[in-house]
Design a protein around this motif. Structure first.
Motif, PDB file in Angstrom:
ATOM      1  N   GLY A 120      43.010  37.317  34.393  1.00  0.00           N
ATOM      2  CA  GLY A 120      44.245  37.986  34.006  1.00  0.00           C
ATOM      3  C   GLY A 120      43.996  38.836  32.776  1.00  0.00           C
ATOM      4  O   GLY A 120      42.944  38.738  32.139  1.00  0.00           O
ATOM      5  N   THR A 121      44.972  39.655  32.434  1.00  0.00           N
ATOM      6  CA  THR A 121      44.846  40.553  31.292  1.00  0.00           C
ATOM      7  C   THR A 121      45.948  40.268  30.287  1.00  0.00           C
ATOM      8  O   THR A 121      47.126  40.379  30.625  1.00  0.00           O
ATOM      9  CB  THR A 121      44.931  42.027  31.744  1.00  0.00           C
ATOM     10  N   PRO A 122      45.578  39.905  29.050  1.00  0.00           N
ATOM     11  CA  PRO A 122      46.602  39.767  28.016  1.00  0.00           C
ATOM     12  C   PRO A 122      47.297  41.116  27.799  1.00  0.00           C
ATOM     13  O   PRO A 122      46.698  42.172  27.984  1.00  0.00           O
ATOM     14  CB  PRO A 122      45.806  39.361  26.769  1.00  0.00           C
ATOM     15  N   SER A 123      48.554  41.072  27.393  1.00  0.00           N
ATOM     16  CA  SER A 123      49.311  42.301  27.170  1.00  0.00           C
ATOM     17  C   SER A 123      48.585  43.212  26.183  1.00  0.00           C
ATOM     18  O   SER A 123      48.205  42.781  25.088  1.00  0.00           O
ATOM     19  CB  SER A 123      50.703  41.971  26.635  1.00  0.00           C
ATOM     20  N   ARG A 124      48.392  44.455  26.580  1.00  0.00           N
ATOM     21  CA  ARG A 124      47.768  45.439  25.697  1.00  0.00           C
ATOM     22  C   ARG A 124      48.724  45.864  24.585  1.00  0.00           C
ATOM     23  O   ARG A 124      48.311  46.444  23.594  1.00  0.00           O
ATOM     24  CB  ARG A 124      47.341  46.670  26.496  1.00  0.00           C
ATOM     25  N   ASN A 125      50.002  45.582  24.767  1.00  0.00           N
ATOM     26  CA  ASN A 125      50.999  45.958  23.771  1.00  0.00           C
ATOM     27  C   ASN A 125      51.059  44.990  22.595  1.00  0.00           C
ATOM     28  O   ASN A 125      51.711  45.275  21.589  1.00  0.00           O
ATOM     29  CB  ASN A 125      52.393  46.044  24.415  1.00  0.00           C
TER      30      ASN A 125
ATOM     31  N   THR B 282      44.555  34.611  32.256  1.00  0.00           N
ATOM     32  CA  THR B 282      43.102  34.509  32.266  1.00  0.00           C
ATOM     33  C   THR B 282      42.645  33.092  31.926  1.00  0.00           C
ATOM     34  O   THR B 282      43.414  32.290  31.402  1.00  0.00           O
ATOM     35  CB  THR B 282      42.461  35.541  31.306  1.00  0.00           C
ATOM     36  N   TYR B 283      41.396  32.795  32.260  1.00  0.00           N
ATOM     37  CA  TYR B 283      40.778  31.494  31.972  1.00  0.00           C
ATOM     38  C   TYR B 283      39.470  31.746  31.236  1.00  0.00           C
ATOM     39  O   TYR B 283      38.778  32.729  31.519  1.00  0.00           O
ATOM     40  CB  TYR B 283      40.437  30.736  33.260  1.00  0.00           C
TER      41      TYR B 283
ATOM     42  N   ASN C 149      29.975  32.523  28.047  1.00  0.00           N
ATOM     43  CA  ASN C 149      31.349  32.091  28.286  1.00  0.00           C
ATOM     44  C   ASN C 149      32.218  33.340  28.259  1.00  0.00           C
ATOM     45  O   ASN C 149      32.069  34.171  27.355  1.00  0.00           O
ATOM     46  CB  ASN C 149      31.815  31.115  27.198  1.00  0.00           C
ATOM     47  N   ALA C 150      33.102  33.489  29.226  1.00  0.00           N
ATOM     48  CA  ALA C 150      33.896  34.721  29.282  1.00  0.00           C
ATOM     49  C   ALA C 150      35.175  34.528  30.071  1.00  0.00           C
ATOM     50  O   ALA C 150      35.243  33.701  30.990  1.00  0.00           O
ATOM     51  CB  ALA C 150      33.069  35.846  29.913  1.00  0.00           C
ATOM     52  N   CYS C 151      36.176  35.312  29.717  1.00  0.00           N
ATOM     53  CA  CYS C 151      37.393  35.452  30.504  1.00  0.00           C
ATOM     54  C   CYS C 151      37.227  36.712  31.354  1.00  0.00           C
ATOM     55  O   CYS C 151      36.355  37.543  31.090  1.00  0.00           O
ATOM     56  CB  CYS C 151      38.597  35.622  29.589  1.00  0.00           C
ATOM     57  N   THR C 152      38.086  36.863  32.362  1.00  0.00           N
ATOM     58  CA  THR C 152      38.016  38.046  33.218  1.00  0.00           C
ATOM     59  C   THR C 152      39.411  38.593  33.466  1.00  0.00           C
ATOM     60  O   THR C 152      40.405  37.918  33.221  1.00  0.00           O
ATOM     61  CB  THR C 152      37.386  37.721  34.590  1.00  0.00           C
ATOM     62  N   ASN C 153      39.434  39.808  33.992  1.00  0.00           N
ATOM     63  CA  ASN C 153      40.734  40.359  34.390  1.00  0.00           C
ATOM     64  C   ASN C 153      41.087  39.863  35.792  1.00  0.00           C
ATOM     65  O   ASN C 153      40.348  39.092  36.409  1.00  0.00           O
ATOM     66  CB  ASN C 153      40.751  41.885  34.269  1.00  0.00           C
TER      67      ASN C 153
END
Length: 194
Positions: free
Chosen positions: A19-24, A64-65, A88-92
Protein backbone atom coordinates in the motif's frame (compact mmCIF):
# COMPACT_ATOMS: atom_id res chain seq x y z
CA UNK A 1 5.06 -36.74 -11.79
CA UNK A 2 4.49 -39.57 -9.35
CA UNK A 3 4.62 -38.45 -5.71
CA UNK A 4 4.41 -34.76 -6.66
CA UNK A 5 1.47 -32.69 -5.40
CA UNK A 6 -0.21 -29.39 -6.21
CA UNK A 7 -1.63 -26.89 -3.72
CA UNK A 8 -2.74 -23.27 -4.00
CA UNK A 9 -0.14 -20.67 -3.02
CA UNK A 10 -2.44 -19.36 -0.26
CA UNK A 11 -2.43 -22.80 1.37
CA UNK A 12 1.34 -22.83 1.66
CA UNK A 13 2.59 -19.27 2.08
CA UNK A 14 1.67 -15.92 3.61
CA UNK A 15 1.12 -13.31 0.90
CA UNK A 16 0.90 -9.55 1.39
CA UNK A 17 -0.32 -6.80 -0.91
CA UNK A 18 1.42 -3.49 -0.31
CA UNK A 19 0.00 0.00 0.00
CA UNK A 20 0.98 3.64 -0.26
CA UNK A 21 0.92 6.05 2.68
CA UNK A 22 -0.83 9.32 1.85
CA UNK A 23 1.49 11.61 -0.09
CA UNK A 24 -0.38 14.55 1.39
CA UNK A 25 0.86 13.77 4.91
CA UNK A 26 4.44 14.97 5.01
CA UNK A 27 5.42 13.10 8.19
CA UNK A 28 4.75 9.73 6.50
CA UNK A 29 7.60 10.41 4.07
CA UNK A 30 9.89 13.02 5.62
CA UNK A 31 13.05 11.51 7.16
CA UNK A 32 11.70 8.00 6.68
CA UNK A 33 14.07 5.12 7.40
CA UNK A 34 11.95 2.22 6.09
CA UNK A 35 12.55 1.19 2.48
CA UNK A 36 9.43 1.48 0.32
CA UNK A 37 9.41 -0.16 -3.13
CA UNK A 38 7.30 0.56 -6.18
CA UNK A 39 6.52 -2.06 -8.81
CA UNK A 40 9.25 -0.83 -11.17
CA UNK A 41 11.92 -1.61 -8.59
CA UNK A 42 10.97 -5.29 -8.71
CA UNK A 43 12.87 -5.39 -12.01
CA UNK A 44 16.08 -5.34 -9.95
CA UNK A 45 17.45 -8.70 -8.87
CA UNK A 46 18.22 -8.80 -6.07
CA UNK A 47 16.55 -5.77 -4.53
CA UNK A 48 19.23 -4.07 -2.42
CA UNK A 49 17.89 -0.51 -2.12
CA UNK A 50 14.79 1.60 -2.61
CA UNK A 51 14.29 4.99 -4.20
CA UNK A 52 11.95 6.12 -1.41
CA UNK A 53 11.62 5.65 2.33
CA UNK A 54 8.69 6.02 4.69
CA UNK A 55 8.33 6.48 8.43
CA UNK A 56 6.95 3.99 10.95
CA UNK A 57 3.89 6.24 11.22
CA UNK A 58 3.45 5.89 7.44
CA UNK A 59 3.49 2.11 7.78
CA UNK A 60 0.99 2.15 10.62
CA UNK A 61 -1.44 4.44 8.77
CA UNK A 62 -1.53 2.70 5.40
CA UNK A 63 -2.17 -0.72 3.89
CA UNK A 64 1.52 -1.50 3.44
CA UNK A 65 3.43 -4.16 5.40
CA UNK A 66 7.05 -4.31 6.45
CA UNK A 67 8.27 -7.46 4.71
CA UNK A 68 11.47 -9.15 5.91
CA UNK A 69 14.52 -9.51 3.72
CA UNK A 70 14.48 -12.65 1.56
CA UNK A 71 10.83 -12.07 0.65
CA UNK A 72 9.96 -13.05 -2.92
CA UNK A 73 8.18 -10.12 -4.56
CA UNK A 74 5.97 -10.04 -7.64
CA UNK A 75 4.93 -6.85 -9.42
CA UNK A 76 1.34 -7.27 -10.57
CA UNK A 77 0.81 -4.08 -12.61
CA UNK A 78 2.27 -3.35 -16.04
CA UNK A 79 5.17 -5.71 -16.54
CA UNK A 80 4.98 -8.72 -14.25
CA UNK A 81 8.35 -9.23 -12.62
CA UNK A 82 9.71 -11.40 -9.83
CA UNK A 83 12.60 -10.67 -7.48
CA UNK A 84 13.99 -11.37 -4.02
CA UNK A 85 14.45 -8.54 -1.56
CA UNK A 86 17.79 -8.48 0.22
CA UNK A 87 16.47 -5.77 2.56
CA UNK A 88 13.49 -5.30 4.86
CA UNK A 89 11.02 -3.25 2.84
CA UNK A 90 7.44 -2.14 2.39
CA UNK A 91 5.84 -2.05 -1.06
CA UNK A 92 3.11 -0.24 -2.90
CA UNK A 93 -0.22 -1.81 -3.88
CA UNK A 94 1.21 -3.11 -7.16
CA UNK A 95 3.49 -5.60 -5.44
CA UNK A 96 2.69 -8.88 -3.69
CA UNK A 97 5.21 -10.22 -1.18
CA UNK A 98 5.43 -13.96 -0.59
CA UNK A 99 7.01 -15.14 2.64
CA UNK A 100 8.57 -18.57 2.28
CA UNK A 101 8.04 -21.35 4.77
CA UNK A 102 10.64 -23.74 6.12
CA UNK A 103 10.05 -26.32 3.38
CA UNK A 104 10.91 -24.07 0.44
CA UNK A 105 13.88 -21.81 -0.17
CA UNK A 106 13.62 -18.44 -1.86
CA UNK A 107 15.43 -19.81 -4.87
CA UNK A 108 12.70 -22.39 -5.48
CA UNK A 109 9.96 -19.77 -5.09
CA UNK A 110 11.81 -17.23 -7.25
CA UNK A 111 12.34 -19.56 -10.18
CA UNK A 112 8.90 -21.10 -9.84
CA UNK A 113 7.14 -17.74 -10.10
CA UNK A 114 9.56 -16.45 -12.74
CA UNK A 115 8.65 -19.47 -14.85
CA UNK A 116 4.95 -18.76 -14.22
CA UNK A 117 5.05 -15.20 -15.67
CA UNK A 118 3.48 -16.18 -19.05
CA UNK A 119 0.48 -17.68 -17.24
CA UNK A 120 0.11 -14.50 -15.15
CA UNK A 121 0.33 -12.36 -18.28
CA UNK A 122 -2.45 -14.38 -19.90
CA UNK A 123 -4.70 -13.50 -16.93
CA UNK A 124 -4.05 -9.73 -17.01
CA UNK A 125 -7.04 -7.40 -17.31
CA UNK A 126 -7.47 -3.64 -17.64
CA UNK A 127 -7.68 -1.24 -20.54
CA UNK A 128 -5.22 1.46 -19.49
CA UNK A 129 -2.92 -0.37 -17.08
CA UNK A 130 -2.97 -4.14 -17.37
CA UNK A 131 -2.70 -6.02 -14.08
CA UNK A 132 -3.51 -9.12 -12.12
CA UNK A 133 -4.73 -9.09 -8.52
CA UNK A 134 -3.51 -10.72 -5.34
CA UNK A 135 -6.23 -13.39 -5.56
CA UNK A 136 -4.65 -14.69 -8.76
CA UNK A 137 -1.32 -15.06 -6.94
CA UNK A 138 -3.07 -16.73 -3.98
CA UNK A 139 -4.89 -19.23 -6.20
CA UNK A 140 -1.85 -20.06 -8.35
CA UNK A 141 -1.22 -23.82 -8.39
CA UNK A 142 2.08 -24.48 -6.67
CA UNK A 143 3.96 -27.64 -7.53
CA UNK A 144 5.29 -29.65 -4.60
CA UNK A 145 8.05 -31.95 -5.78
CA UNK A 146 9.03 -35.15 -4.11
CA UNK A 147 11.05 -34.30 -1.00
CA UNK A 148 14.31 -35.82 -2.27
CA UNK A 149 14.11 -33.86 -5.53
CA UNK A 150 13.32 -30.60 -3.73
CA UNK A 151 16.23 -31.18 -1.35
CA UNK A 152 18.64 -31.91 -4.22
CA UNK A 153 17.47 -28.84 -6.15
CA UNK A 154 17.81 -26.52 -3.17
CA UNK A 155 21.25 -27.91 -2.28
CA UNK A 156 22.50 -27.00 -5.74
CA UNK A 157 20.66 -23.72 -6.42
CA UNK A 158 20.48 -22.01 -3.01
CA UNK A 159 24.23 -21.28 -2.77
CA UNK A 160 24.19 -19.71 -6.25
CA UNK A 161 21.24 -17.43 -5.44
CA UNK A 162 22.77 -16.56 -2.07
CA UNK A 163 26.02 -15.57 -3.83
CA UNK A 164 24.08 -13.35 -6.26
CA UNK A 165 22.31 -11.64 -3.34
CA UNK A 166 25.59 -11.15 -1.43
CA UNK A 167 27.24 -9.74 -4.56
CA UNK A 168 24.34 -7.29 -4.93
CA UNK A 169 24.76 -6.13 -1.33
CA UNK A 170 28.54 -5.76 -1.79
CA UNK A 171 28.00 -3.73 -4.97
CA UNK A 172 25.63 -1.44 -3.07
CA UNK A 173 28.23 -0.91 -0.34
CA UNK A 174 30.93 -0.15 -2.93
CA UNK A 175 28.65 2.35 -4.69
CA UNK A 176 27.99 4.12 -1.39
CA UNK A 177 31.72 4.26 -0.68
CA UNK A 178 32.40 5.64 -4.17
CA UNK A 179 29.67 8.27 -3.76
CA UNK A 180 31.20 9.30 -0.43
CA UNK A 181 34.84 9.43 -1.58
CA UNK A 182 34.56 10.81 -5.12
CA UNK A 183 33.37 14.33 -4.17
CA UNK A 184 36.18 14.60 -1.60
CA UNK A 185 38.70 13.49 -4.21
CA UNK A 186 37.34 15.98 -6.76
CA UNK A 187 37.51 18.98 -4.39
CA UNK A 188 40.97 18.07 -3.03
CA UNK A 189 39.94 17.02 0.49
CA UNK A 190 41.72 13.71 -0.07
CA UNK A 191 44.39 12.61 -2.49
CA UNK A 192 45.71 9.34 -3.81
CA UNK A 193 49.31 8.54 -2.98
CA UNK A 194 51.09 6.45 -5.51
Amino acid sequence: PVEWKVKAVKDLFKTYLGGTPSRNIYRYWNDGNISWLNSGEIANFPIVTSAERITQEGVENSATYLLPKNTVMISITGNIRVSISAINACTNQSVVGIIRNSDFSNSYLYFYFKNYIPQFEALMTGAVQKHINKDIIDMTPFLLPKESILYSYQQQIDPIVEKIINNGLENKALQQLRDFLLPMLMNGQISIKG
